[in-house]
Design an enzyme around this catalytic site. Structure first.
Site, PDB file in Angstrom:
ATOM      1  N   SER A 196     -21.451  56.372  33.116  1.00 53.34           N
ATOM      2  CA  SER A 196     -22.729  55.999  32.521  1.00 53.34           C
ATOM      3  C   SER A 196     -23.887  56.493  33.399  1.00 53.34           C
ATOM      4  CB  SER A 196     -22.770  54.483  32.272  1.00 53.34           C
ATOM      5  OG  SER A 196     -23.830  54.127  31.415  1.00 53.34           O
ATOM      6  N   GLU A 324     -18.498  54.583  21.946  1.00 52.61           N
ATOM      7  CA  GLU A 324     -19.283  54.070  23.071  1.00 52.61           C
ATOM      8  C   GLU A 324     -20.209  52.918  22.662  1.00 52.61           C
ATOM      9  OE1 GLU A 324     -19.351  55.220  26.303  1.00 52.61           O
ATOM     10  OE2 GLU A 324     -18.578  57.265  26.261  1.00 52.61           O
ATOM     11  N   HIS A 421     -17.972  51.730  25.284  1.00 55.95           N
ATOM     12  CA  HIS A 421     -18.594  52.088  26.561  1.00 55.95           C
ATOM     13  C   HIS A 421     -18.060  51.191  27.678  1.00 55.95           C
ATOM     14  CE1 HIS A 421     -21.629  53.978  29.015  1.00 55.95           C
ATOM     15  NE2 HIS A 421     -22.081  52.814  29.422  1.00 55.95           N
TER      16      HIS A 421
END
Length: 515
Positions: A196, A324, A421
């Site tokens: 990320s 995600e 995610h």
């Protein structure tokens, strides 16, 4: 001399001499572990909002038993505690080392983790980043560290360098080059890896002249496409400072307690939708922090830099998770609430070409409900397509890359989370009961499938650190081989072709100021 720098008693625990002084770690489960070693001076007082300064030498042997204090940050979300536990103080810039043996002759590969957290929260001492399994199973030295986040690290203040969080990362990597040999690591085989915002940071480092030669391989997990233009960053900084009742200058803000400043970032994030006419696509991210393409620290976007050959000598492993954005929809209670009108608005805002992009998504996925279209375009715009483009840019610049996609669904969230995610983090570290893992794995207990896939992650990532080969073919734009990580991992050609074709020809540029 502070307490932490006082002469430590001889306990038989491992002692390593760094260029700044000796540190004493602990023996834990067959590893030598060192926590909270400073790599730069505390960025407070005259050093507030400035580039990191080299740490001063200390006398005696410093205990390295506890993680350093986390930098000031917004209250936790997504499984992180509301206030990070552990030591407090101003010594935010510290590193942690897990090593099978601190023998300088060992020269093991080194893996340096850069944490995520939307550029506004997180630290290297989080339980979810406990590196014992990775270091032990992969026979590697693992380093985690803190860097400034949010207002301290990424807001663009007058009188302060841009991207201070990135400069902290460079300083940490310089510390690795100078010191990791004493911990049994090889400074000529350093792999940075992160997820990320950590992956966005790695993409930035690949583009930065200051980071040249500090690492040799890179693993970028779920690269976010948000990079700000200087104009946009300055406008956001003005709004951030206003929330704190100050001017957007380092001099004016330096008088505020660093621990209170994140409240201003939190307040602005809650109302970013109101700025969509000025901040465009950046507004719905509800994150007023990202790397700034300032022309100095970060001269250009990573995609442009890599396509120009800036990182052709760095092996790249890059990938994303298939769904995600489902994590954010789950946390925000959005499932079942997305109307056709809202899906249309988001498709026209984020898909390439506006209305043409909306039509392309609807034609590619004719059976998709509004929820699914909403998730798909967010996932593609924010993570999936920036990740793919990074691999393609590396190839265009003469470098090598390997591409993966995680499609195995998280067991948490009553089956709604999918391959969301952050799922890759507990799988990689094996930390199912910590941080986000507690949400994704009910009771913190992995299934047998999760255990097997977790082993695949670690063996692939550490093999890449050893040899530059994670175990599947390198990416190319003709056959497009992708390692699909699921119950039975396999290599498939172009598994997301429908989504990729919608974005063909789209360039990820710095997000602009619209007004």
């Amino acid at each position: 001399m502070t307490t932490s720098e006082s002469q430590a008693p001889d306990t038989g625990d491992p002692v390593v001499r760094t260029v700044s002084g000796a540190v004493r770690g602990l023996r834990e489960q067959g590893l030598a572990v060192f926590r909270g070693i400073p790599f730069a001076e505390p960025p407070v007082g005259a050093a507030r909002f400035q580039a990191p300064r080299r740490v001063r030498r200390w006398d005696g042997t410093r205990q390295a038993h506890a993680f350093g204090p986390p930098p000031p940050q917004e209250p936790g979300v997504l499984g992180r505690p509301a206030r990070p536990a552990g030591p407090t103080g101003d010594d935010w810039l510290t590193v942690n080392v897990w090593t099978p043996d601190p023998d300088p002759s060992a020269a093991r590969p080194v893996m340096v983790w850069i944490h995520g957290g939307a550029y506004k929260l997180g630290h290297g001492g989080q339980p979810g980043y406990d590196a014992r399994q990775l270091a032990r199973e992969g026979d590697v030295v693992v380093v985690t560290f803190n860097h400034r986040v949010g207002m301290e690290g990424f807001a663009l203040w007058a009188g302060a360098p841009a991207n201070r969080g990135l400069l902290d990362q460079v300083a940490a990597l310089e510390w690795v080059q100078e010191n990791i040999g004493a911990f049994g690591g090889d400074p000529a085989r350093v792999t940075v890896f992160g997820e990320s915002a950590g992956a966005g940071s790695i993409a930035s480092l690949l583009a930065m002249e200051r980071a040249r030669g500090l690492f040799h391989r890179a693993v970028a997990q779920s690269v976010p496409g948000t990079f700000f233009s200087a104009d946009l960053a300055r406008d956001m900084a003005t709004a951030l400072a206003a929330e704190a009742g100050r001017q957007p200058t380092a001099a004016d803000l330096a008088g505020l307690d660093p621990r209170r400043l994140p409240e201003a970032g939190q307040a602005l994030a809650a109302k970013m939708y109101q700025y969509q006419d000025r901040w465009g696509q950046a507004a719905p991210t509800v994150t007023p922090f990202s790397p700034v393409v300032d022309g100095d620290v970060l001269p250009t976007t990573p995609w442009q830099a890599l396509a120009s050959g800036a990182a052709r000598g760095v092996d790249l492993l890059v990938g994303h998770n298939r769904e995600e954005f489902r994590l954010f929809m789950f946390v925000g209670g959005m499932f079942g609430t997305v109307t056709e009108d809202r899906a249309t608005a988001v498709l026209r805002l984020l898909a390439p070409g506006g209305e043409a992009g909306e039509r392309a998504y609807r034609e590619a996925f004719p059976e998709a409900a509004p929820d699914e279209l909403f998730e798909r375009v967010h996932t593609d715009w924010l993570f999936a397509m920036p990740t793919l483009r990074l691999a393609e840019a590396q190839l265009a610049g003469g470098g090598r890359s390997h591409l993966y996609e995680l499609t195995w669904p998280a067991p948490g969230g009553d089956g709604t989370l999918g391959a969301c995610h952050g799922l890759d983090v507990p799988l990689l570290f094996g930390t199912f009961g910590a941080d986000l893992g507690r949400l994704l794995f009910p009771g913190g207990r992995p299934t047998a499938q999760a255990e097997r896939l977790s082993g695949v992650f670690r063996s692939s990532w550490t093999a890449f650190a050893h040899t530059g080969d994670p175990g599947w073919p390198g990416y190319d734009t003709r056959t497009r081989p992708v390692r699909v990580l699921d119950t039975e991992p396999k290599v498939l050609p172009d598994p997301e072709e429908r989504r990729r074709r919608i974005w063909e020809g789209h360039e990820f540029r710095p997000l602009p100021l619209l007004a």
